[in-house]
Design a protein around this motif. Structure first.
Motif, PDB file in Angstrom:
ATOM      1  N   GLY A  51       0.796  -1.216   0.000  1.00 42.72           N
ATOM      2  CA  GLY A  51       0.000   0.000   0.000  1.00 42.72           C
ATOM      3  C   GLY A  51       0.834   1.274   0.000  1.00 42.72           C
ATOM      4  N   THR A  52       1.934   1.244  -0.721  1.00 43.91           N
ATOM      5  CA  THR A  52       2.819   2.406  -0.802  1.00 43.91           C
ATOM      6  C   THR A  52       3.288   2.575  -2.244  1.00 43.91           C
ATOM      7  OG1 THR A  52       4.678   3.518   0.274  1.00 43.91           O
ATOM      8  CG2 THR A  52       4.940   1.157  -0.167  1.00 43.91           C
ATOM      9  N   SER A  53       4.271   3.421  -2.452  1.00 42.71           N
ATOM     10  CA  SER A  53       4.788   3.647  -3.806  1.00 42.71           C
ATOM     11  C   SER A  53       6.225   3.156  -3.920  1.00 42.71           C
ATOM     12  CB  SER A  53       4.744   5.134  -4.144  1.00 42.71           C
ATOM     13  OG  SER A  53       5.654   5.842  -3.323  1.00 42.71           O
ATOM     14  N   VAL A  54       6.641   2.935  -5.146  1.00 43.49           N
ATOM     15  CA  VAL A  54       8.028   2.547  -5.386  1.00 43.49           C
ATOM     16  C   VAL A  54       8.961   3.671  -4.940  1.00 43.49           C
ATOM     17  CG1 VAL A  54       9.719   1.921  -7.156  1.00 43.49           C
ATOM     18  CG2 VAL A  54       7.416   0.965  -7.253  1.00 43.49           C
ATOM     19  N   ALA A  55       8.553   4.901  -5.166  1.00 41.01           N
ATOM     20  CA  ALA A  55       9.374   6.039  -4.743  1.00 41.01           C
ATOM     21  C   ALA A  55       9.604   6.011  -3.233  1.00 41.01           C
ATOM     22  CB  ALA A  55       8.715   7.354  -5.156  1.00 41.01           C
ATOM     23  N   TYR A  56       8.575   5.671  -2.471  1.00 41.69           N
ATOM     24  CA  TYR A  56       8.738   5.605  -1.023  1.00 41.69           C
ATOM     25  C   TYR A  56       9.647   4.440  -0.622  1.00 41.69           C
ATOM     26  CZ  TYR A  56       7.736   6.307   3.878  1.00 41.69           C
ATOM     27  OH  TYR A  56       7.871   6.561   5.227  1.00 41.69           O
ATOM     28  N   LEU A  57       9.578   3.336  -1.373  1.00 41.16           N
ATOM     29  CA  LEU A  57      10.492   2.224  -1.100  1.00 41.16           C
ATOM     30  C   LEU A  57      11.936   2.677  -1.272  1.00 41.16           C
ATOM     31  CD1 LEU A  57       8.714  -0.794  -2.857  1.00 41.16           C
ATOM     32  CD2 LEU A  57       8.655  -0.145  -0.435  1.00 41.16           C
ATOM     33  N   TYR A  58      12.195   3.495  -2.282  1.00 40.10           N
ATOM     34  CA  TYR A  58      13.551   4.023  -2.475  1.00 40.10           C
ATOM     35  C   TYR A  58      13.959   4.963  -1.339  1.00 40.10           C
ATOM     36  CZ  TYR A  58      14.593   1.948  -6.965  1.00 40.10           C
ATOM     37  OH  TYR A  58      14.888   1.046  -7.961  1.00 40.10           O
ATOM     38  N   LEU A  59      13.025   5.721  -0.810  1.00 37.04           N
ATOM     39  CA  LEU A  59      13.338   6.573   0.340  1.00 37.04           C
ATOM     40  C   LEU A  59      13.702   5.722   1.553  1.00 37.04           C
ATOM     41  CD1 LEU A  59      10.604   9.333   0.045  1.00 37.04           C
ATOM     42  CD2 LEU A  59      13.055   9.574  -0.370  1.00 37.04           C
ATOM     43  N   ILE A  60      13.008   4.610   1.722  1.00 34.56           N
ATOM     44  CA  ILE A  60      13.325   3.688   2.819  1.00 34.56           C
ATOM     45  C   ILE A  60      14.695   3.056   2.575  1.00 34.56           C
ATOM     46  CG2 ILE A  60      12.677   1.518   3.944  1.00 34.56           C
ATOM     47  CD1 ILE A  60       9.724   2.250   3.248  1.00 34.56           C
ATOM     48  N   GLY A  61      14.915   2.589   1.358  1.00 36.58           N
ATOM     49  CA  GLY A  61      16.183   1.949   1.011  1.00 36.58           C
ATOM     50  C   GLY A  61      17.379   2.872   1.177  1.00 36.58           C
ATOM     51  N   GLY A  62      17.184   4.132   0.886  1.00 40.12           N
ATOM     52  CA  GLY A  62      18.249   5.114   1.038  1.00 40.12           C
ATOM     53  C   GLY A  62      18.362   5.660   2.443  1.00 40.12           C
ATOM     54  N   ARG A  63      17.532   5.172   3.329  1.00 40.25           N
ATOM     55  CA  ARG A  63      17.494   5.586   4.740  1.00 40.25           C
ATOM     56  C   ARG A  63      17.138   7.065   4.911  1.00 40.25           C
ATOM     57  NH1 ARG A  63      19.424   1.385   8.072  1.00 40.25           N
ATOM     58  NH2 ARG A  63      20.538  -0.180   6.876  1.00 40.25           N
ATOM     59  N   HIS A  64      16.357   7.579   3.960  1.00 39.33           N
ATOM     60  CA  HIS A  64      15.865   8.952   4.075  1.00 39.33           C
ATOM     61  C   HIS A  64      14.565   8.994   4.876  1.00 39.33           C
ATOM     62  CE1 HIS A  64      18.883  10.180   1.217  1.00 39.33           C
ATOM     63  NE2 HIS A  64      18.482   9.227   0.409  1.00 39.33           N
ATOM     64  N   ARG A  65      13.865   7.842   4.911  1.00 40.40           N
ATOM     65  CA  ARG A  65      12.627   7.712   5.673  1.00 40.40           C
ATOM     66  C   ARG A  65      12.643   6.385   6.412  1.00 40.40           C
ATOM     67  NH1 ARG A  65      12.262  12.320   4.852  1.00 40.40           N
ATOM     68  NH2 ARG A  65      10.728  13.433   3.627  1.00 40.40           N
ATOM     69  N   ARG A  66      11.982   6.383   7.578  1.00 39.92           N
ATOM     70  CA  ARG A  66      11.809   5.141   8.329  1.00 39.92           C
ATOM     71  C   ARG A  66      10.354   4.715   8.200  1.00 39.92           C
ATOM     72  NH1 ARG A  66      14.212   5.670  14.240  1.00 39.92           N
ATOM     73  NH2 ARG A  66      12.413   7.032  14.332  1.00 39.92           N
ATOM     74  N   PRO A  67      10.129   3.492   7.739  1.00 42.33           N
ATOM     75  CA  PRO A  67       8.758   3.040   7.576  1.00 42.33           C
ATOM     76  C   PRO A  67       8.088   2.807   8.931  1.00 42.33           C
ATOM     77  CG  PRO A  67      10.257   1.234   7.177  1.00 42.33           C
ATOM     78  CD  PRO A  67      11.101   2.471   7.364  1.00 42.33           C
ATOM     79  N   SER A  68       6.771   2.948   8.964  1.00 43.44           N
ATOM     80  CA  SER A  68       6.029   2.646  10.191  1.00 43.44           C
ATOM     81  C   SER A  68       6.134   1.148  10.474  1.00 43.44           C
ATOM     82  CB  SER A  68       4.558   3.027  10.021  1.00 43.44           C
ATOM     83  OG  SER A  68       3.942   2.162   9.074  1.00 43.44           O
ATOM     84  N   THR A  69       5.819   0.769  11.681  1.00 41.47           N
ATOM     85  CA  THR A  69       5.863  -0.654  12.020  1.00 41.47           C
ATOM     86  C   THR A  69       4.858  -1.443  11.197  1.00 41.47           C
ATOM     87  OG1 THR A  69       4.390  -0.270  13.899  1.00 41.47           O
ATOM     88  CG2 THR A  69       6.749  -0.285  14.349  1.00 41.47           C
ATOM     89  N   LYS A  70       3.687  -0.859  10.934  1.00 38.73           N
ATOM     90  CA  LYS A  70       2.683  -1.548  10.103  1.00 38.73           C
ATOM     91  C   LYS A  70       3.190  -1.734   8.678  1.00 38.73           C
ATOM     92  CE  LYS A  70      -1.536  -0.572  12.502  1.00 38.73           C
ATOM     93  NZ  LYS A  70      -2.971  -0.597  12.299  1.00 38.73           N
ATOM     94  N   LEU A  71       3.832  -0.717   8.127  1.00 40.68           N
ATOM     95  CA  LEU A  71       4.373  -0.842   6.786  1.00 40.68           C
ATOM     96  C   LEU A  71       5.486  -1.888   6.757  1.00 40.68           C
ATOM     97  CD1 LEU A  71       4.484  -0.075   3.839  1.00 40.68           C
ATOM     98  CD2 LEU A  71       5.920   1.882   4.452  1.00 40.68           C
TER      99      LEU A  71
END
Length: 70
Positions: free
Chosen positions: A21-41
């Motif tokens: 339930g997210t976007s590929v762009a957000y996955l890249y933000l997580i992968g680059g450690r620019h964002r931390r995903p919620s526990t549910k995500l």
């Protein structure tokens, strides 16, 4: 996450994003450690892709030893 994104085909990246339930762009933000995903995500991502682990996505929450979604 970063390694998964490098290895996965574009259609697999999109399938993971859709399943979580997210976007590929957000996955890249997580992968680059620019964002931390919620526990549910995190749990949705791990449920959708066995190459990922909770401890890899959020070591501050699950530590280095937990790898299975609760």
């Amino acid at each position: 996450m970063k390694n998964y994104l490098k290895q996965a085909a574009p259609c697999d990246r999109q399938a993971l994003a859709d399943a979580a339930g997210t976007s590929v762009a957000y996955l890249y933000l997580i992968g680059g450690r620019h964002r931390r995903p919620s526990t549910k995500l995190c749990q949705k991502l791990v449920a959708a892709e066995v190459m990922l682990s909770l401890s890899e996505l959020r070591p501050d929450v699950w530590g280095a030893s937990e790898t299975v979604a609760a």
